[in-house]
Design an enzyme around this catalytic site. Structure first.
Site, PDB file in Angstrom:
ATOM      1  N   HIS A 217      19.959  48.271   4.320  1.00 25.72           N
ATOM      2  CA  HIS A 217      19.202  48.776   3.427  1.00 25.72           C
ATOM      3  C   HIS A 217      17.595  48.386   3.504  1.00 25.72           C
ATOM      4  O   HIS A 217      16.949  48.238   2.632  1.00 25.72           O
ATOM      5  CB  HIS A 217      19.308  48.371   1.960  1.00 25.72           C
ATOM      6  N   GLY A 396      11.761  47.950  -7.908  1.00 23.42           N
ATOM      7  CA  GLY A 396      10.981  48.318  -8.646  1.00 23.42           C
ATOM      8  C   GLY A 396      11.322  49.689  -9.024  1.00 23.42           C
ATOM      9  O   GLY A 396      11.207  50.238 -10.425  1.00 23.42           O
ATOM     10  N   ILE A 397      11.578  50.505  -8.190  1.00 21.11           N
ATOM     11  CA  ILE A 397      12.007  51.941  -8.495  1.00 21.11           C
ATOM     12  C   ILE A 397      13.194  51.673  -9.577  1.00 21.11           C
ATOM     13  O   ILE A 397      13.220  52.650 -10.418  1.00 21.11           O
ATOM     14  CB  ILE A 397      12.557  52.546  -7.337  1.00 21.11           C
ATOM     15  N   GLY A 398      14.139  51.001  -9.241  1.00 23.32           N
ATOM     16  CA  GLY A 398      15.493  51.042  -9.892  1.00 23.32           C
ATOM     17  C   GLY A 398      15.059  50.605 -11.603  1.00 23.32           C
ATOM     18  O   GLY A 398      15.597  51.254 -12.346  1.00 23.32           O
ATOM     19  N   THR A 438      22.192  46.473  -8.751  1.00 22.91           N
ATOM     20  CA  THR A 438      22.440  45.131  -9.569  1.00 22.91           C
ATOM     21  C   THR A 438      21.800  44.994 -10.693  1.00 22.91           C
ATOM     22  O   THR A 438      22.356  44.907 -11.969  1.00 22.91           O
ATOM     23  CB  THR A 438      22.049  44.058  -8.530  1.00 22.91           C
ATOM     24  N   GLY A 480      27.402  38.890 -13.568  1.00 19.52           N
ATOM     25  CA  GLY A 480      26.912  38.713 -12.452  1.00 19.52           C
ATOM     26  C   GLY A 480      27.403  37.268 -11.679  1.00 19.52           C
ATOM     27  O   GLY A 480      27.272  37.242 -10.669  1.00 19.52           O
ATOM     28  N   ALA A 551      12.422  39.006  -7.437  1.00 23.25           N
ATOM     29  CA  ALA A 551      11.765  40.133  -8.011  1.00 23.25           C
ATOM     30  C   ALA A 551      12.361  40.390  -9.498  1.00 23.25           C
ATOM     31  O   ALA A 551      11.636  40.488 -10.510  1.00 23.25           O
ATOM     32  CB  ALA A 551      12.261  41.311  -7.232  1.00 23.25           C
ATOM     33  N   GLY A 552      13.645  40.170  -9.623  1.00 25.67           N
ATOM     34  CA  GLY A 552      14.176  40.334 -11.064  1.00 25.67           C
ATOM     35  C   GLY A 552      13.945  39.359 -11.992  1.00 25.67           C
ATOM     36  O   GLY A 552      13.756  39.648 -13.215  1.00 25.67           O
TER      37      GLY A 552
HETATM   38  N1  LIG Z   1      24.696  37.976  -9.666  1.00 20.56           N
HETATM   39  C1  LIG Z   1      23.496  38.156 -10.076  1.00 20.56           C
HETATM   40  N2  LIG Z   1      23.413  37.709 -11.355  1.00 20.56           N
HETATM   41  C2  LIG Z   1      22.119  37.964 -12.074  1.00 20.56           C
HETATM   42  N3  LIG Z   1      21.040  38.598 -11.492  1.00 20.56           N
HETATM   43  C3  LIG Z   1      21.295  39.105 -10.204  1.00 20.56           C
HETATM   44  C4  LIG Z   1      22.300  38.593  -9.541  1.00 20.56           C
HETATM   45  N4  LIG Z   1      22.342  39.350  -8.164  1.00 20.56           N
HETATM   46  C5  LIG Z   1      20.985  39.760  -8.198  1.00 20.56           C
HETATM   47  N5  LIG Z   1      20.269  39.725  -9.371  1.00 20.56           N
HETATM   48  C6  LIG Z   1      19.066  39.924  -9.860  1.00 20.56           C
HETATM   49  O1  LIG Z   1      18.833  41.339  -9.414  1.00 20.56           O
HETATM   50  C7  LIG Z   1      17.640  41.462  -8.764  1.00 20.56           C
HETATM   51  C8  LIG Z   1      17.832  42.580  -7.782  1.00 20.56           C
HETATM   52  O2  LIG Z   1      17.856  43.705  -8.567  1.00 20.56           O
HETATM   53  P1  LIG Z   1      18.101  45.206  -7.931  1.00 20.56           P
HETATM   54  O3  LIG Z   1      16.909  45.251  -6.901  1.00 20.56           O
HETATM   55  O4  LIG Z   1      18.593  46.041  -8.549  1.00 20.56           O
HETATM   56  O5  LIG Z   1      19.295  44.773  -6.608  1.00 20.56           O
HETATM   57  P2  LIG Z   1      19.903  45.140  -5.488  1.00 20.56           P
HETATM   58  O6  LIG Z   1      19.070  46.134  -5.102  1.00 20.56           O
HETATM   59  O7  LIG Z   1      20.047  44.106  -4.657  1.00 20.56           O
HETATM   60  O8  LIG Z   1      21.323  45.917  -5.940  1.00 20.56           O
HETATM   61  C9  LIG Z   1      17.467  39.969  -8.068  1.00 20.56           C
HETATM   62  O9  LIG Z   1      15.963  40.063  -7.850  1.00 20.56           O
HETATM   63  C10 LIG Z   1      17.945  39.118  -9.103  1.00 20.56           C
HETATM   64  O10 LIG Z   1      17.205  38.770 -10.138  1.00 20.56           O
HETATM   65  O1  LIG Z   2      22.421  49.850  -1.537  1.00 24.20           O
HETATM   66  C1  LIG Z   2      23.639  49.853  -1.666  1.00 24.20           C
HETATM   67  C2  LIG Z   2      24.108  49.105  -2.795  1.00 24.20           C
HETATM   68  O2  LIG Z   2      23.562  47.987  -3.146  1.00 24.20           O
HETATM   69  P1  LIG Z   2      22.711  47.593  -4.496  1.00 24.20           P
HETATM   70  O3  LIG Z   2      23.451  46.066  -4.462  1.00 24.20           O
HETATM   71  O4  LIG Z   2      23.117  48.299  -5.534  1.00 24.20           O
HETATM   72  O5  LIG Z   2      21.228  47.659  -4.212  1.00 24.20           O
HETATM   73  C3  LIG Z   2      24.585  50.853  -1.052  1.00 24.20           C
HETATM   74  O6  LIG Z   2      23.877  51.729  -0.159  1.00 24.20           O
HETATM   75  C4  LIG Z   2      25.694  50.205  -0.215  1.00 24.20           C
HETATM   76  O7  LIG Z   2      26.916  50.587  -0.623  1.00 24.20           O
END
Ligand SMILES: Nc1ncnc2c1ncn2[C@@H]1O[C@H](COP(=O)(O)OP(=O)(O)O)[C@@H](O)[C@H]1O
Ligand SMILES: O=C(COP(=O)(O)O)[C@@H](O)CO
Length: 580
Positions: A217, A396-398, A438, A480, A551-552
């Site tokens: 990614h 940010g996008i999410g 996430t 989480g 970031a979160g």
């Molecule tokens: N298990 C967790 N419990 C709580 N917050 C989490 C957990 N894992 C990740 N995060 C939060 O989610 C943020 C990332 O969000 P996002 O960009 O949507 O995640 P990803 O792209 O990794 O799925 C992290 O910066 C952190 O604050």
């Molecule tokens: O990006 C994927 C999932 O990761 P996140 O934790 O939601 O960012 C995916 O492409 C891999 O299955």
């Protein structure tokens, strides 16, 4: 560079549309993704795979006879939402239960997990098989924490072949897990990938150097080295994977040399020439190898090698015929099309009756949600940049996607006369569904817990705000499983929630309590810079993350500040009203 797109935010939906249009003999569009267009025997186990888009042929290109029955398709590099996974699973299931299989990423684990709970609750037996093949992402004693990369292919192939061979539910789960236990991958990147519409790649690698232990990614690798010759790279791959040979493994392996996006097939063949020789020298027999693009990362320049150590059963399933848009093997005979199956699966929600007192707080809740949306729009680039340091740059996008959808849904609920709880619940569901990833799952449960606390019948008092925050914090930590100090949004949520509860307990107004809480949240977010990530996308890149806040955590602190401003404005307005 991703050059060809229309609206960047529409990229994943549009690619799904085009993919389906290009493969009508294989797949059919359903809400959330695709399912096989061909008939499956009644009573079969359904293998539903999925993940973010940007990895073609993973995941939709692997849907077809002998492979997966359906794929949930998320946004670029973001897991599909629980809702999407559920919808695809409902459309794909044939009465024998559902295996959900995907790469081990926090967002996928949360969303597929929630979908599994819902399916099981509805009586559809569902089990999860995560793929954990990437040896660079955790040491052997923490094997369950490893990420899934190109090893998805061997696991999905074995599971799909077993399901189509008539294995029962437990047996499909068993062989899929066995395939994962026997699969190891290692990859390198020569250049990062660029999200559609972005000017810069998610990471760069200095000229002549390569990043070792890539993520799929756009996560940078865990170390760097000079680019070797093709033979040198083959040696590196083989040495890494032979050192990881599973206990009790036989001498037969499935080998997958995978291009990540812009490495030419010709280059891969030059590398494979040496891989095959080295494996033979090590006494291994390669069974039906694959060389090509099987799990990509948009336009990333990189390659990975996967080995799956086979036993007789795994070999039979690996070599069984398959017929998917991007993976064909052997001969399967003519397919019968499955025209009869319906697609609509998610019931649309109704608005429960609400009291006047509950509805009274709705305008303020809408202002709060709109302020949150504005924070995510203004901060989108910055949150993405922070996330890209050790993650995938999509935070940010999410968040923006989630907040926009949340406001739209809340406004519809409010205009249909919903009470506070339902307005927030609609926002929560839409946020989780449209954001994926996430943070989408976590913000979904956070807002959902607040919604449950407020309900639709009682007036909302300031003490309820504190109770709701505590419930939201519990829900985020339950789902989480992050603890304080793991470097996540929890490091802000816990002290912030505590500060608000303390202030309200001491008799402060909600606005005063949030203002004090916002200062605590800011400090807590800044302090995450010193922490080492122990969970989530940034964990394998712990050292790179030190010095940068999470970031979160930053986006949450920013949101808390904006909500405090709305509460203060509302309080000033009501005081002026009282004075007038
Ligand atoms: N298990 C967790 N419990 C709580 N917050 C989490 C957990 N894992 C990740 N995060 C939060 O989610 C943020 C990332 O969000 P996002 O960009 O949507 O995640 P990803 O792209 O990794 O799925 C992290 O910066 C952190 O604050
Ligand atoms: O990006 C994927 C999932 O990761 P996140 O934790 O939601 O960012 C995916 O492409 C891999 O299955």
């Amino acid at each position: 560079m991703t050059r060809l797109f229309n609206e960047p935010s529409a990229f994943s939906d549009e690619l799904a549309e085009g993919f389906v249009a290009a493969n009508p003999a294989y797949v059919r569009k359903v809400p959330g993704g695709v399912v096989r267009a061909t008939k499956t025997a009644g009573g079969s186990v359904a293998v539903v795979v999925g993940g973010g888009s940007g990895h073609y042929p993973a995941f939709a290109g692997l849907v077809g006879r002998g492979m997966a029955h359906g794929a949930a398709m998320g946004n670029i590099f973001a897991s599909p939402s629980a809702h999407q996974v559920y919808d695809v699973a409902r459309a794909a299931e044939h009465g024998g239960g559902v295996i959900l299989s995907f790469g081990n990423y926090a967002g996928d684990v949360l969303h597929f997990g929630q979908a599994a709970e819902r399916l099981n609750a509805e009586g559809i037996r569902t089990e999860i098989v995560t793929v954990t093949d990437d040896v660079a992402s955790a040491p052997p004693d923490e094997i369950a924490k490893r990420r899934g990369i190109a090893g998805d292919l061997t696991v999905f192939k074995v599971a799909g072949a077993a399901a189509d061979a008539g294995y029962d539910f437990d047996e499909v789960v068993r062989v899929a897990r066995q395939a994962n236990d026997r699969t190891r991958s290692f990859g390198v990147a020569f250049a990062g990938c660029t999200l559609p519409g972005a000017d810069e790649p998610l990471f760069t690698v200095p000229e002549g150097r390569m990043s070792l232990g890539l993520g799929i990614h756009g996560e940078p690798g865990i170390s760097e080295a000079d680019i070797p010759t093709a033979d040198g790279l083959a040696d590196l791959f083989v040495d890494k994977l032979l050192a990881e040979r599973p206990d009790g493994a036989d001498a037969r392996v499935a080998a997958v040399l995978n291009g990540l996006g812009t490495v030419k097939y010709e280059e891969l063949f030059v590398v494979y020439r040496r891989v095959s020789k080295r494996l033979a020298d090590a006494g291994l027999t390669i069974v039906e190898p694959e060389v090509g693009e099987l799990c990509t990362s948009l336009d990333m320049a990189g390659a990975s090698l996967t080995l799956c150590w086979l036993d007789d059963e795994l070999e039979r399933l690996w070599t069984a015929p398959a017929d998917a848009p991007a993976f064909r093997k052997g001969s399967m005979g003519d397919a019968q099309m499955d025209d009869a199956r319906g697609t609509a699966v998610s019931a649309s929600a109704e608005i429960p009756a609400a009291s006047e007192e509950s509805r009274r707080v709705v305008p303020l809740l809408l202002d709060v949600l709109r302020a949150i949306r504005q924070v995510t729009i203004d901060g989108s680039q910055e949150f993405g940049r922070i996330d890209a340091v050790a993650g995938d740059g999509d935070h940010g996008i999410g968040m923006e996607r989630g907040a926009r959808a949340g406001v739209d849904a809340a406004e519809s609920a409010a205009s249909a006369g919903a009470g506070a709880g339902t307005v927030l619940q609609w926002a929560a569901d839409a946020w989780a569904d449209k954001a994926g990833g996430t943070s989408g799952a976590l913000w979904g449960v956070l807002l959902g817990a607040v919604a449950q606390t407020f309900g639709d019948t009682e007036a909302v008092h300031r003490r309820d705000a504190a109770t709701a925050l505590e419930a939201g914090t519990d829900a985020v930590m339950r789902l989480g499983k992050a603890e304080l100090g793991d470097k996540t949004m929890v490091d802000v949520l816990v002290p912030f929630s505590q500060a608000v509860t303390d202030r309200i307990g001491a008799g402060n107004t909600a606005a005063e309590a949030w203002t004090a809480g916002a200062a605590v949240a800011d400090a807590a977010a800044a302090a995450t810079a010193d922490l080492t990530p122990k969970i989530g996308r940034a964990r394998p890149l712990a050292d790179k993350s030190i010095g940068t806040p999470d970031a979160g955590a930053v986006s949450l602190a920013r949101i808390v500040g904006a909500v405090a401003a709305v509460l203060n404005d509302a309080r000033n307005d009501s005081q002026q009203g009282e004075n007038a």
